[in-house]
Structure formats: C-alpha cells, structure tokens
Design a protein around this motif. Structure first.
Motif, PDB file in Angstrom:
ATOM      1  N   PHE A  18       0.603  -1.529  -0.127  1.00 15.34           N
ATOM      2  CA  PHE A  18       0.210  -0.081  -0.367  1.00 15.34           C
ATOM      3  C   PHE A  18       0.738   1.311   0.088  1.00 15.34           C
ATOM      4  O   PHE A  18       0.064   1.766  -0.745  1.00 15.34           O
ATOM      5  N   LEU A  19       2.316   1.328   1.175  1.00 16.73           N
ATOM      6  CA  LEU A  19       2.865   2.682   0.948  1.00 16.73           C
ATOM      7  C   LEU A  19       3.983   2.207   0.197  1.00 16.73           C
ATOM      8  O   LEU A  19       4.689   1.336   0.731  1.00 16.73           O
ATOM      9  N   MET A  20       4.627   2.829  -0.694  1.00  8.03           N
ATOM     10  CA  MET A  20       5.169   2.737  -1.887  1.00  8.03           C
ATOM     11  C   MET A  20       6.343   4.028  -1.046  1.00  8.03           C
ATOM     12  O   MET A  20       7.923   3.191  -1.240  1.00  8.03           O
ATOM     13  N   ARG A  21       6.094   4.530  -0.295  1.00  8.04           N
ATOM     14  CA  ARG A  21       7.126   5.402  -0.024  1.00  8.04           C
ATOM     15  C   ARG A  21       6.549   6.780   0.228  1.00  8.04           C
ATOM     16  O   ARG A  21       5.474   7.174   0.291  1.00  8.04           O
ATOM     17  N   ALA A  22       7.387   6.981   1.684  1.00  5.04           N
ATOM     18  CA  ALA A  22       7.222   8.463   2.305  1.00  5.04           C
ATOM     19  C   ALA A  22       8.022   9.135   2.894  1.00  5.04           C
ATOM     20  O   ALA A  22       9.206   9.063   2.519  1.00  5.04           O
ATOM     21  N   VAL A  23       7.521  10.759   2.987  1.00  7.97           N
ATOM     22  CA  VAL A  23       8.452  12.301   2.619  1.00  7.97           C
ATOM     23  C   VAL A  23       8.386  12.669   4.067  1.00  7.97           C
ATOM     24  O   VAL A  23       6.910  13.335   3.439  1.00  7.97           O
ATOM     25  N   PHE A  24       8.573  13.399   4.688  1.00  8.14           N
ATOM     26  CA  PHE A  24       8.427  14.344   4.994  1.00  8.14           C
ATOM     27  C   PHE A  24       9.468  15.526   5.486  1.00  8.14           C
ATOM     28  O   PHE A  24       9.955  15.492   5.842  1.00  8.14           O
ATOM     29  N   ASP A  25       8.632  16.538   5.084  1.00  5.65           N
ATOM     30  CA  ASP A  25       9.929  18.031   5.020  1.00  5.65           C
ATOM     31  C   ASP A  25       9.856  18.707   6.291  1.00  5.65           C
ATOM     32  O   ASP A  25      10.259  19.676   6.046  1.00  5.65           O
ATOM     33  N   GLY A  26       9.050  18.227   7.087  1.00  2.00           N
ATOM     34  CA  GLY A  26       9.169  19.133   8.410  1.00  2.00           C
ATOM     35  C   GLY A  26       7.879  19.624   8.937  1.00  2.00           C
ATOM     36  O   GLY A  26       7.250  19.673  10.213  1.00  2.00           O
ATOM     37  N   ARG A  27       7.105  19.519   7.733  1.00  2.00           N
ATOM     38  CA  ARG A  27       5.619  19.974   8.364  1.00  2.00           C
ATOM     39  C   ARG A  27       4.686  19.568   6.946  1.00  2.00           C
ATOM     40  O   ARG A  27       3.747  19.458   8.109  1.00  2.00           O
ATOM     41  N   ARG A  28       4.842  18.846   6.486  1.00  2.00           N
ATOM     42  CA  ARG A  28       4.106  17.915   5.330  1.00  2.00           C
ATOM     43  C   ARG A  28       4.889  16.413   5.753  1.00  2.00           C
ATOM     44  O   ARG A  28       5.881  16.059   4.853  1.00  2.00           O
ATOM     45  N   LEU A  29       3.753  15.936   5.793  1.00  2.00           N
ATOM     46  CA  LEU A  29       4.128  13.951   5.027  1.00  2.00           C
ATOM     47  C   LEU A  29       3.448  13.943   3.644  1.00  2.00           C
ATOM     48  O   LEU A  29       2.201  14.120   3.922  1.00  2.00           O
ATOM     49  N   GLY A  30       4.382  12.854   3.585  1.00  2.00           N
ATOM     50  CA  GLY A  30       3.277  13.016   1.771  1.00  2.00           C
ATOM     51  C   GLY A  30       3.712  11.006   2.355  1.00  2.00           C
ATOM     52  O   GLY A  30       4.804  10.802   2.181  1.00  2.00           O
ATOM     53  N   LEU A  31       2.828  10.712   1.191  1.00  2.00           N
ATOM     54  CA  LEU A  31       2.679   9.181   1.427  1.00  2.00           C
ATOM     55  C   LEU A  31       2.857   8.835  -0.468  1.00  2.00           C
ATOM     56  O   LEU A  31       0.959   8.978  -0.974  1.00  2.00           O
ATOM     57  N   VAL A  86       2.692   0.331   6.997  1.00  2.00           N
ATOM     58  CA  VAL A  86       2.688   2.206   7.123  1.00  2.00           C
ATOM     59  C   VAL A  86       3.233   2.914   8.358  1.00  2.00           C
ATOM     60  O   VAL A  86       3.683   3.824   7.847  1.00  2.00           O
ATOM     61  N   ARG A  87       2.884   2.456   8.855  1.00  6.78           N
ATOM     62  CA  ARG A  87       3.226   3.540  10.324  1.00  6.78           C
ATOM     63  C   ARG A  87       4.798   3.123  10.463  1.00  6.78           C
ATOM     64  O   ARG A  87       5.749   4.448  11.274  1.00  6.78           O
ATOM     65  N   GLU A  88       5.224   1.883  10.115  1.00  2.42           N
ATOM     66  CA  GLU A  88       6.637   2.281  10.339  1.00  2.42           C
ATOM     67  C   GLU A  88       7.587   3.288   9.303  1.00  2.42           C
ATOM     68  O   GLU A  88       8.311   3.558   9.428  1.00  2.42           O
ATOM     69  N   LEU A  89       6.929   3.157   7.971  1.00  2.00           N
ATOM     70  CA  LEU A  89       7.558   3.935   7.246  1.00  2.00           C
ATOM     71  C   LEU A  89       7.014   5.315   6.363  1.00  2.00           C
ATOM     72  O   LEU A  89       8.488   5.793   7.436  1.00  2.00           O
ATOM     73  N   ALA A  90       6.368   6.139   8.096  1.00  2.00           N
ATOM     74  CA  ALA A  90       5.897   6.828   8.130  1.00  2.00           C
ATOM     75  C   ALA A  90       6.537   7.266   9.362  1.00  2.00           C
ATOM     76  O   ALA A  90       7.036   8.695   9.090  1.00  2.00           O
TER      77      ALA A  90
END
Length: 645
Positions: A18-31, A86-90
């Motif tokens: 389900f979750l192929m990639r996650a990115v966090f920029d300090g303000r936004r979480l992208g899935l 999902v939670r672990e990758l995030a």
C-alpha cells in the motif's frame, strides 16, 4: 487400503504494497500510494490533498497521527493491500526530514498588481493556503491566484515562517499584471434545447468564503507603426519564393510592433510568419508558440525557409541547446517554464492558432501575457479570431498592444458587442491591426461546395429517443450522449457514400468522438478501403506519418480524425471530399477543418458533405452555427482584403 486423498489447503494471494514511499519535510507528510478504487476517496476523507508535482498525498504534520489511525481503521476496506508497515515507514520518514522536498515543487510566483499588492500563484498546498489567508488574501478562481494586498517582503516572510517555503523557491516577476473581473458569457441566441435534470445542489460552494472573479493579464508593448525595409523585403521574398500576397502579409507584420495575420486557412500564414519573424528579430531568437501537435509542422516550415536554422523545442532540448538556438518552439502547456526563465533573449514571438488564447482565465493565456510583456514583437496567427462572441478578440488585442485591448473587459464588451452597429465599430478598429485575405488570391484553386444530406438511420432512433427522454440526465451530459448516438448512427451512411465515390476520390471524415474514429477504421478496413486516422493522443511522429501516407499513397483513400486534433495545422490536399460525422460547435472550427483540403496545393474542386438526421438536435446545431457565422462575418470578414496572387 487405498491411499487417502490429498488435502488441499487454500493459499491466500499475496497482498499488494500500500505505502510505496513516505517523505516528511518537517511540516508535511507525503505518502505515495497506488491507484485503486476507493483509495483517492479514502485519502481525502482522512484529510489528505493530492500533490501532482510529487504524485503523493499530503497531510499536515499535525494531522499525521490521525491519518495513521484512520488508515489502520480502514484496513478491512482494502483487503488487497498490506497496511501493516505504513506506520513504520512513515516514522522512518519523520525521523529523517527532507526540508525542501515539497516546497521546491510548488511553482510559487508573485506577480506585482498594477493596482497595488501582489497576485500569488502556486500548486495547491494546505500550508500556502493557510499562510495567504492569514495575510488577508482573496482567492480568484478564474485567475487561479490569490490577491494579497501586503508588501512583498511580508509575503515572503510569512511563506517562509508558515509554509516553509524559502525565498529561493519563490519567483518574483518584475512586470506588473492587471486583475480585473471576468465578464460572464452571454446566453446563445439559439441554444440547444433538450429536457434535462436540475444540477445537484451544493456544488461549488467551497467553505463559504467569498471568492473573487478576477483574471490576470498584462499589457504588451503598445502598438506602433514601424518602417519596413522594402529592399530587404524584396530580396528575402525572392530568396524564399513568396507569392505576391504573401509578401503583403510579411509587410503587414513588419510594419507593426504587434499584429494579427488572419488569412483564410491554406494561404501560408506559417511561411509568412517565419519570414517576418526572422526579419524582425535579426540575429536574435524567435519564439514560436503553438499547440503541442503542431510543433513538428513548425520545425518543417522553418527548415523549408532556413535549412541551417538552429531549432530547440521546450521540453526536449537542454539549457545549452536553448541558449544556442535561434528558433525556440514551445507548446502552450510549457509556457510557464519560459515565463520563469528571463535569460533567453527573445525578440519576437509568433503565436500560432492564437484563438487558443481567447479564454481570459486560462493559465496558458496568463503565461502568454507575461511573455508578451518582455518580448517587443508579437505576431498572432489565426484564421478564426472570433469563434463565438465579440469579446474573444479582446485577449489578442491586449496581448499585442492594441489600444482597445487596454480597455477593461467589461468596457470593451459594452462598447463593441451586442448589435450590428457595435460590431461594425469593432471591425473598423481591427482593420488597424489585422490583415485578412481570402482564397480568391489563389487563382488556380477550384470551388468548394457544401451539400446537406438528410439521413434516415436503418436502425431507427429508439436509442436516441430513450436518451432524450431520460429525466435523470442533466442537459449537457444529455447533449453529449445524443451527439455520440447520432454520430454512431451515421457510420453506415458514411461507408456507403465512400464506396459510391469515383475511384480517384480521396476523403476526409471529421468526427467529434474517438469511438466513432475506431468504428470507422474497422468498417473501412473490412470493406477493403485503405485508411489512416489521427486523434489527440497520437504522438507527433505518428501524426505526420498518417498525413504523409494519405498525401502520398494512392491506396490510402480515407483520413479519419477528430475535429480538434485533425482540423488544424495540417495539409490534406489529396482529399476532394470532406464529411462531418458531427458538426463542431462553431462555424469557424468547421471551416478550419474542411480547409485542410481546400487550400494552396489543391487542384480539384472540394465537396463538403454534412449528414443531418431530421428531427434531432442535429438541426439545432446546424442553425446554431449559422448564428455564430453572422458574428464572425460582421467582425472578421468585413476586413477581408482582395489582393492579386
């Protein structure tokens, strides 16, 4: 004892990630999650917004915990996907933030407003929206921009502090733009009338905040008359093999800082513009703006006149190639990149099919305005400057610096639209700036004759009437379905008509729907009739291959295409019969399509066949085109200039 039967244990199919990639920029979480039924709706329900530049769903960091809880709770609704990690990758992304990953892709621009403050444009982002609202910003949906009446530095500071967008990722324009209210379109005098359901309530209500109805534009170089070097023009015309009337077209463009060449289709507007553009620019760069499908045509046209030209196409050429080129070709959808690149020394801009810019609120129109502000010469090309209404020519006048283009749109409409007297006044002002010649300049061109054929479909109209009577359909979807059905009902007539033509006949068929194109291709092939097709999704090379095959191969008898894709920018003079499976919505588009065949190079008479199913909306559309033609004749055709070939 007989051996016992083997026991088969069912194996559950492996679940998809389900979750192929996650990115966090300090303000936004992208899935990054897969496409699938119900996934988009679920992500929106959980407070995420789609971010096209990164192809990810974004949520604010403060809402990440709620998102994780929500995904876990909805896992049973997605039985084909594995959500356990999902939670672990995030969490991994959260612990290693990539600060500018999203901010650098927002395409955030500040455009100074002539009336003070700034127009701010950006890809949709929750934090940018929050920041601009905090600055008292007002969103204008037609402009796709925020009106912010604050100093530049305050806006930049708030974007940095509230949205995490560093100043380096904000492009601040030098020139000013105008924000004015969009004039609503008048109702058609002859609307298509079908019974339809009422639209559902509540659409477009937003969050209840007041939105503006403004659009953005800017004023091009003020129109001025310029001297023409007649000796240089004569030498160039001889070297390029221009006809006498084409020399007049080049002279018209060179004699103005900005102007419109509105010759009938098939008179060589592109050739005239190429010569005028090079003479106006000298050794500097010329920018050609055109629909994406016509880029390869323009490259051929330029090389036909200047074989050694260095040509670079935006989206294909790298920075060094763009810097070295003396011709740059850009399609309308790629103008935004040029707006932000002020390093290219662009002296002249050729705008092909300029009627594409008739919509004030379109992004491509805004980008064209911004480019015209810094390019001193703007030459517009279209044989159909007015498709439906008088106000459509306003953007072209403003883009090229004509004085009446500087009028607010509301004042322009009041002065020049609505009745014959005002249209006459508009036609007079256009004559200062527009040159239009008809096909009478081509002395070797034959006649064009239109024939209306009333068709009685063998399968009857039961399906058509069922759609017409369906009270659950709203008017516009119903009209679309009715037109699709009528087009399908004409296939047998089209095949029979083609089979009855003389052996040397070649045929163009224009459709409004791709399904009909495919049906006709199969039907013609089954009848042993060679054909090619062209639709909007075809790549430029495939497009040109179809054109070349039809023009050059005797066995290819029929060219089938959609009006929007095949009705512009190509030459199909091998055809002497043109059929319309459905009529386009304007007389100008119809004429533009049929004149793919009726143009310079045509040696035979051309017959245009319009099949009509009696007692249907076909008859209403035919009448509607007549009414629109009246406006075009009053404004454009009254400026037709007769010239010897």
């Amino acid at each position: 004892m007989p051996a016992s039967a083997p026991v088969f244990v069912p194996v559950a199919p492996a679940k998809k990630t389900f979750l192929m990639r996650a990115v966090f920029d300090g303000r936004r979480l992208g899935l990054a999650v897969p496409y699938g039924e119900g996934i988009g709706e679920l992500m929106r329900e959980l407070g995420c917004a789609w971010f096209p530049p990164r192809r990810m769903w974004l949520c604010l960091g403060e809402q990440a915990a709620r998102l994780m809880t929500g995904l876990k709770a909805h896992a049973p609704k997605l039985p084909s996907y594995a959500l356990v990690d999902v939670r672990e990758l995030a969490a991994l992304a959260w612990r290693a933030p990539d600060a500018d990953y999203f901010a650098c892709m927002l395409d955030l621009q500040l455009l100074p407003l002539q009336s003070g403050g700034f127009a701010v444009t950006s890809a949709y982002d929750l934090l940018v929206v929050r920041a601009l609202k905090g600055l008292g910003g007002r969103f204008h949906r037609h402009a796709s921009a925020w009106e912010v009446r604050r100093p530049r530095q305050e806006i930049l500071q708030v974007l940095q502090e509230e949205a995490g967008v560093a100043e380096t990722f904000v492009f601040v324009h030098d020139g000013q733009v105008v924000l004015e209210d969009l004039v609503s379109a008048p109702k058609s005098e002859l609307p298509i009338s079908v019974p339809g359901a009422s639209p559902p309530r509540g659409i477009g209500g937003g969050d209840g905040e007041e939105m503006g109805a403004g659009f953005l534009s800017s004023f091009g170089t003020p129109l001025e008359r310029l001297p023409v070097d007649e000796e240089a023009l004569a030498a160039t015309a001889k070297a390029c093999g221009l006809r006498e009337y084409q020399v007049g077209g080049v002279r018209h463009l060179l004699g103005l800082s900005g102007g419109l060449l509105a010759d009938d289709m098939g008179l060589g507007k592109s050739r005239q513009a190429v010569v005028a553009g090079r003479m106006a620019a000298g050794q500097s760069k010329v920018l050609v703006v055109c629909p994406a499908s016509l880029g390869i045509n323009w490259e051929r046209e330029i090389r036909a006149v200047y074989p050694k030209a260095l040509i670079a196409t935006i989206g294909q050429a790298d920075t060094s190639a763009l810097s070295a080129a003396d011709w740059i070709i850009a399609n309308y959808e790629r103008l935004g990149g040029l707006v932000r690149d002020a390093t290219l020394d662009l002296v002249c801009m050729l705008v092909d099919e300029a009627h594409y810019l008739k919509e004030h609120q379109a992004g491509r129109t805004r980008n064209a305005f911004l480019l015209a502000e810094r390019i001193p010469r703007v030459f517009l090309l279209t044989g159909t400057p007015v498709l439906n209404r008088e106000v459509e020519v306003h953007t072209l006048l403003r883009l090229s610096g004509h004085p009446i283009g500087r009028m607010p749109l509301a004042d322009f409409r009041k002065a020049y639209a609505g009745d014959a007297t005002r249209r006459d006044e508009l036609a007079g002002r256009l004559s200062e700036w527009m040159l239009r010649r008809g096909k009478d300049v081509l002395k070797d061109l034959g006649d064009k004759t239109q024939q209306v054929r009333y068709v009685q479909p063998p399968d009857g109209l039961a399906a058509y009437r069922a759609i017409y009577s369906d009270s659950s359909l709203q008017a516009m979807p119903k009209i679309t379905k009715l037109r699709q059905r009528l087009e399908a009902l004409k296939v047998e007539f089209l095949i029979e008509s083609i089979e009855s033509l003389p052996p040397d006949a070649k045929v163009l068929i224009f459709c409004e729907y791709m399904e009909t194109v495919e049906t006709l291709k199969h039907a013609l092939s089954a009848s042993g009739i060679g054909c090619v097709s062209l639709v909007g999704s075809d790549a430029p090379k495939k497009r040109m291959a179809a054109v070349d095959a039809f023009q050059q191969k005797p066995e290819v008898k029929v060219f089938i295409g959609t009006t929007m894709a095949a009705g512009v920018g190509i030459t199909l003079t091998a055809a002497n019969y043109v059929f319309f499976a459905s009529l386009p919505w304007t007389a100008a588009l119809k004429r533009q399509a049929e004149d793919r065949a009726y143009r310079s190079g045509q040696t035979r008479d051309v017959f245009v066949i319009v099949p009509i199913v009696a007692g249907t909306i076909d008859e209403q559309i035919f009448a509607l085109l007549d009414s629109k033609r009246e406006i075009e004749v009053a404004i454009v055709e009254s400026n037709r200039t007769a010239v010897g070939a």
